[in-house]
Design a protein around this motif. Structure first.
Motif, PDB file in Angstrom:
ATOM      1  N   ASP A  74      77.952 -51.285  -5.605  1.00 55.74           N
ATOM      2  CA  ASP A  74      77.308 -50.050  -6.036  1.00 55.74           C
ATOM      3  C   ASP A  74      77.580 -49.875  -7.532  1.00 55.74           C
ATOM      4  OD1 ASP A  74      75.975 -47.697  -6.055  1.00 55.74           O
ATOM      5  OD2 ASP A  74      77.449 -46.560  -4.913  1.00 55.74           O
ATOM      6  N   LEU A  75      76.937 -50.703  -8.346  1.00 51.22           N
ATOM      7  CA  LEU A  75      77.261 -50.805  -9.767  1.00 51.22           C
ATOM      8  C   LEU A  75      76.430 -49.887 -10.655  1.00 51.22           C
ATOM      9  CD1 LEU A  75      77.521 -54.709  -9.979  1.00 51.22           C
ATOM     10  CD2 LEU A  75      79.368 -53.056  -9.563  1.00 51.22           C
ATOM     11  N   ASN A  76      75.432 -49.253 -10.100  1.00 52.68           N
ATOM     12  CA  ASN A  76      74.488 -48.485 -10.904  1.00 52.68           C
ATOM     13  C   ASN A  76      74.940 -47.031 -11.046  1.00 52.68           C
ATOM     14  OD1 ASN A  76      72.135 -48.007 -12.395  1.00 52.68           O
ATOM     15  ND2 ASN A  76      71.060 -47.282 -10.571  1.00 52.68           N
ATOM     16  N   ARG A  77      76.042 -46.806 -11.745  1.00 58.64           N
ATOM     17  CA  ARG A  77      76.528 -45.444 -11.958  1.00 58.64           C
ATOM     18  C   ARG A  77      77.434 -45.403 -13.177  1.00 58.64           C
ATOM     19  NH1 ARG A  77      79.301 -47.846  -8.031  1.00 58.64           N
ATOM     20  NH2 ARG A  77      81.529 -47.501  -7.751  1.00 58.64           N
ATOM     21  N   TYR A  78      77.554 -44.206 -13.727  1.00 58.42           N
ATOM     22  CA  TYR A  78      78.383 -43.968 -14.903  1.00 58.42           C
ATOM     23  C   TYR A  78      79.324 -42.813 -14.574  1.00 58.42           C
ATOM     24  CZ  TYR A  78      74.609 -46.548 -17.192  1.00 58.42           C
ATOM     25  OH  TYR A  78      73.670 -47.497 -17.541  1.00 58.42           O
ATOM     26  N   VAL A  79      80.599 -42.983 -14.888  1.00 58.77           N
ATOM     27  CA  VAL A  79      81.563 -41.910 -14.684  1.00 58.77           C
ATOM     28  C   VAL A  79      82.046 -41.451 -16.045  1.00 58.77           C
ATOM     29  CG1 VAL A  79      83.783 -41.263 -13.725  1.00 58.77           C
ATOM     30  CG2 VAL A  79      82.257 -42.747 -12.426  1.00 58.77           C
ATOM     31  N   VAL A  80      81.837 -40.171 -16.327  1.00 58.72           N
ATOM     32  CA  VAL A  80      82.259 -39.574 -17.594  1.00 58.72           C
ATOM     33  C   VAL A  80      83.381 -38.597 -17.269  1.00 58.72           C
ATOM     34  CG1 VAL A  80      81.522 -38.339 -19.670  1.00 58.72           C
ATOM     35  CG2 VAL A  80      79.892 -39.768 -18.416  1.00 58.72           C
ATOM     36  N   ARG A  81      84.539 -38.788 -17.891  1.00 56.94           N
ATOM     37  CA  ARG A  81      85.696 -37.980 -17.495  1.00 56.94           C
ATOM     38  C   ARG A  81      86.580 -37.628 -18.670  1.00 56.94           C
ATOM     39  NH1 ARG A  81      90.532 -40.050 -17.054  1.00 56.94           N
ATOM     40  NH2 ARG A  81      91.118 -38.826 -15.240  1.00 56.94           N
ATOM     41  N   SER A  82      87.387 -36.612 -18.446  1.00 59.53           N
ATOM     42  CA  SER A  82      88.392 -36.199 -19.420  1.00 59.53           C
ATOM     43  C   SER A  82      89.714 -35.997 -18.697  1.00 59.53           C
ATOM     44  CB  SER A  82      87.989 -34.900 -20.129  1.00 59.53           C
ATOM     45  OG  SER A  82      88.020 -33.810 -19.224  1.00 59.53           O
ATOM     46  N   CYS A  83      90.788 -36.138 -19.426  1.00 59.28           N
ATOM     47  CA  CYS A  83      92.135 -35.957 -18.883  1.00 59.28           C
ATOM     48  C   CYS A  83      93.082 -35.813 -20.077  1.00 59.28           C
ATOM     49  CB  CYS A  83      92.524 -37.179 -18.063  1.00 59.28           C
ATOM     50  SG  CYS A  83      94.064 -37.024 -17.122  1.00 59.28           S
ATOM     51  N   CYS A  84      94.058 -35.053 -20.093  1.00 63.36           N
ATOM     52  CA  CYS A  84      94.635 -34.344 -18.955  1.00 63.36           C
ATOM     53  C   CYS A  84      94.884 -32.899 -19.398  1.00 63.36           C
ATOM     54  CB  CYS A  84      95.934 -34.993 -18.543  1.00 63.36           C
ATOM     55  SG  CYS A  84      95.761 -36.755 -18.137  1.00 63.36           S
ATOM     56  N   GLN A  85      94.398 -31.952 -18.664  1.00 61.41           N
ATOM     57  CA  GLN A  85      94.515 -30.551 -19.028  1.00 61.41           C
ATOM     58  C   GLN A  85      95.121 -29.755 -17.871  1.00 61.41           C
ATOM     59  OE1 GLN A  85      91.205 -31.872 -18.757  1.00 61.41           O
ATOM     60  NE2 GLN A  85      91.192 -32.770 -20.804  1.00 61.41           N
ATOM     61  N   PRO A  86      95.765 -28.617 -18.182  1.00 58.13           N
ATOM     62  CA  PRO A  86      96.244 -27.741 -17.105  1.00 58.13           C
ATOM     63  C   PRO A  86      95.067 -27.043 -16.446  1.00 58.13           C
ATOM     64  CG  PRO A  86      96.613 -26.708 -19.243  1.00 58.13           C
ATOM     65  CD  PRO A  86      96.144 -28.114 -19.520  1.00 58.13           C
ATOM     66  N   TRP A  87      95.287 -26.516 -15.273  1.00 59.00           N
ATOM     67  CA  TRP A  87      94.213 -25.837 -14.554  1.00 59.00           C
ATOM     68  C   TRP A  87      93.613 -24.697 -15.377  1.00 59.00           C
ATOM     69  CZ3 TRP A  87      91.340 -27.267 -10.688  1.00 59.00           C
ATOM     70  CH2 TRP A  87      91.833 -28.158  -9.728  1.00 59.00           C
ATOM     71  N   ALA A  88      94.466 -23.940 -16.062  1.00 53.01           N
ATOM     72  CA  ALA A  88      93.975 -22.771 -16.799  1.00 53.01           C
ATOM     73  C   ALA A  88      92.981 -23.150 -17.887  1.00 53.01           C
ATOM     74  CB  ALA A  88      95.148 -22.010 -17.406  1.00 53.01           C
ATOM     75  N   GLN A  90      90.514 -25.015 -17.674  1.00 47.80           N
ATOM     76  CA  GLN A  90      89.161 -25.074 -17.135  1.00 47.80           C
ATOM     77  C   GLN A  90      88.389 -23.790 -17.440  1.00 47.80           C
ATOM     78  OE1 GLN A  90      87.685 -27.734 -15.626  1.00 47.80           O
ATOM     79  NE2 GLN A  90      89.544 -28.883 -16.074  1.00 47.80           N
ATOM     80  N   ASP A  91      89.076 -22.662 -17.389  1.00 47.50           N
ATOM     81  CA  ASP A  91      88.410 -21.384 -17.641  1.00 47.50           C
ATOM     82  C   ASP A  91      87.965 -21.269 -19.097  1.00 47.50           C
ATOM     83  OD1 ASP A  91      88.782 -20.301 -14.976  1.00 47.50           O
ATOM     84  OD2 ASP A  91      90.894 -20.104 -15.503  1.00 47.50           O
ATOM     85  N   SER A  92      88.880 -21.551 -20.013  1.00 47.73           N
ATOM     86  CA  SER A  92      88.538 -21.430 -21.430  1.00 47.73           C
ATOM     87  C   SER A  92      87.507 -22.478 -21.842  1.00 47.73           C
ATOM     88  CB  SER A  92      89.799 -21.558 -22.298  1.00 47.73           C
ATOM     89  OG  SER A  92      90.449 -22.805 -22.073  1.00 47.73           O
ATOM     90  N   TYR A  93      87.589 -23.684 -21.256  1.00 47.76           N
ATOM     91  CA  TYR A  93      86.643 -24.727 -21.626  1.00 47.76           C
ATOM     92  C   TYR A  93      85.247 -24.408 -21.107  1.00 47.76           C
ATOM     93  CZ  TYR A  93      84.762 -29.353 -22.567  1.00 47.76           C
ATOM     94  OH  TYR A  93      84.001 -30.381 -23.049  1.00 47.76           O
ATOM     95  N   ARG A  94      85.163 -23.847 -19.919  1.00 49.35           N
ATOM     96  CA  ARG A  94      83.854 -23.468 -19.372  1.00 49.35           C
ATOM     97  C   ARG A  94      83.209 -22.405 -20.251  1.00 49.35           C
ATOM     98  NH1 ARG A  94      82.698 -20.954 -13.312  1.00 49.35           N
ATOM     99  NH2 ARG A  94      80.412 -20.971 -13.477  1.00 49.35           N
ATOM    100  N   ALA A  95      84.005 -21.451 -20.711  1.00 51.40           N
ATOM    101  CA  ALA A  95      83.470 -20.403 -21.584  1.00 51.40           C
ATOM    102  C   ALA A  95      82.997 -20.997 -22.908  1.00 51.40           C
ATOM    103  CB  ALA A  95      84.532 -19.338 -21.828  1.00 51.40           C
ATOM    104  N   TRP A  96      83.787 -21.922 -23.456  1.00 52.57           N
ATOM    105  CA  TRP A  96      83.385 -22.580 -24.711  1.00 52.57           C
ATOM    106  C   TRP A  96      82.089 -23.358 -24.537  1.00 52.57           C
ATOM    107  CZ3 TRP A  96      82.458 -27.676 -25.839  1.00 52.57           C
ATOM    108  CH2 TRP A  96      82.304 -27.993 -27.201  1.00 52.57           C
ATOM    109  N   SER A  97      81.961 -24.072 -23.430  1.00 53.80           N
ATOM    110  CA  SER A  97      80.767 -24.870 -23.180  1.00 53.80           C
ATOM    111  C   SER A  97      79.512 -23.997 -23.141  1.00 53.80           C
ATOM    112  CB  SER A  97      80.901 -25.634 -21.861  1.00 53.80           C
ATOM    113  OG  SER A  97      81.986 -26.533 -21.904  1.00 53.80           O
ATOM    114  N   LYS A  98      79.603 -22.854 -22.454  1.00 53.08           N
ATOM    115  CA  LYS A  98      78.447 -21.964 -22.361  1.00 53.08           C
ATOM    116  C   LYS A  98      78.058 -21.423 -23.724  1.00 53.08           C
ATOM    117  CE  LYS A  98      78.989 -20.380 -17.574  1.00 53.08           C
ATOM    118  NZ  LYS A  98      79.187 -19.198 -16.690  1.00 53.08           N
ATOM    119  N   GLU A  99      79.053 -21.165 -24.552  1.00 50.90           N
ATOM    120  CA  GLU A  99      78.784 -20.561 -25.853  1.00 50.90           C
ATOM    121  C   GLU A  99      78.227 -21.563 -26.863  1.00 50.90           C
ATOM    122  OE1 GLU A  99      81.167 -18.241 -29.485  1.00 50.90           O
ATOM    123  OE2 GLU A  99      82.190 -18.695 -27.588  1.00 50.90           O
ATOM    124  N   HIS A 100      78.720 -22.814 -26.830  1.00 55.88           N
ATOM    125  CA  HIS A 100      78.424 -23.747 -27.911  1.00 55.88           C
ATOM    126  C   HIS A 100      77.440 -24.865 -27.558  1.00 55.88           C
ATOM    127  CE1 HIS A 100      81.468 -22.145 -30.655  1.00 55.88           C
ATOM    128  NE2 HIS A 100      82.232 -21.985 -29.587  1.00 55.88           N
TER     129      HIS A 100
END
Length: 251
Positions: A74-88, A90-100
């Motif tokens: 099953d070679l036809n896929r791309y995985v884009v990932r980031s690491c390593c952040q604390p759970w908290a 996720q909230d600030s990054y989601r807000a930044w993503s929506k804004e920018h």
């Protein structure tokens, strides 16, 4: 798509991760798997490059890396990932993503994607050993399915083996993680510089354990505790696609 792949990238690579010796923080990986529409692989790659460049231009605080499988059917896929952040984060990054970021992803990448999967993975910092400057052009990933009621035994075996490996300077880097959600699984990632680096070591891990435990019986018990904790396992090799990843010098 096979259920295995829906959790595979809870862990692959931990860039610039220094594993702390005392009370390691709880951090997670965040990954997106994208399968291109038929005939759209080239367009998807072009769009992904443009979107990652856009994120860097906007001051994205994360490092996003892309991986593609080089083994399996099953070679036809791309995985884009980031690491390593604390759970908290996720909230600030989601807000930044929506804004920018606005609709840039939807306008550039999404038209070429047939399906997505999104996963979080909890990184076991305490039992991992990943040098800050490790060269991980490829990563071998093994996933084990934990038998019902064997979670505590699996965790104890992983801790015992990892402690022994760190205390006696096992020559490879490694990292453990657990996917968030679904049945209980554990994953082990090992980085490689190239294919030659994947060749078996002259001394395998069992021989290494027997030597440093100074007892074949103790080594056998350690491996029995580990192996009897799981019902199945699977191994896949992934290539880090640098051309489809963010570049730190441009952020």
């Amino acid at each position: 798509m096979n259920k295995f792949y829906s959790v595979l990238f809870t862990l692959i690579l931990i860039p610039a991760l220094c594993v702390a010796e005392d009370q390691p923080p709880q951090v997670i990986s965040d990954s997106w798997t994208m399968v291109p529409k038929a005939g759209h692989a080239d367009q998807l790659e072009t769009a992904l490059k443009a979107h990652l460049a856009y994120r860097a231009e906007k001051g994205d605080t994360r490092q996003w890396d892309t991986y593609v499988p080089v083994t399996g059917n099953d070679l036809n896929r791309y995985v884009v990932r980031s690491c390593c952040q604390p759970w908290a984060e996720q909230d600030s990054y989601r807000a930044w993503s929506k804004e920018h970021l606005g609709e840039h992803f939807s306008e550039t990448v999404h038209p070429h994607v047939a399906s997505y999967m999104h996963n979080f993975g909890e990184i076991d910092m305490d039992n991992s050993h990943w040098d800050e400057n490790v060269e991980a052009n490829f990563v071998g990933v093994t996933m084990w399915q934990v038998k019902p009621g064997k979670g505590a035994q699996a965790n104890a075996a992983i801790a015992a083996m990892s402690t022994m490996a760190k205390e006696n300077n096992w020559p490879r880097n490694w990292s453990w993680s657990s996917p968030v959600g679904g049945s209980q699984r554990v994953m082990l990632a090992t980085p490689f510089k190239n294919y030659a680096d994947m060749a078996p070591l002259q001394e395998n891990f069992y021989q290494f354990a027997k030597k440093h435990l100074k007892s074949e019986k103790k080594a056998d018990e350690m491996f029995k505790d580990f192996n009897s904790s799981f019902s199945s396992s699977d191994y896949t090799i992934w290539r880090h696609d640098k051309a489809l990843s963010m570049h730190k010098d441009k952020q």
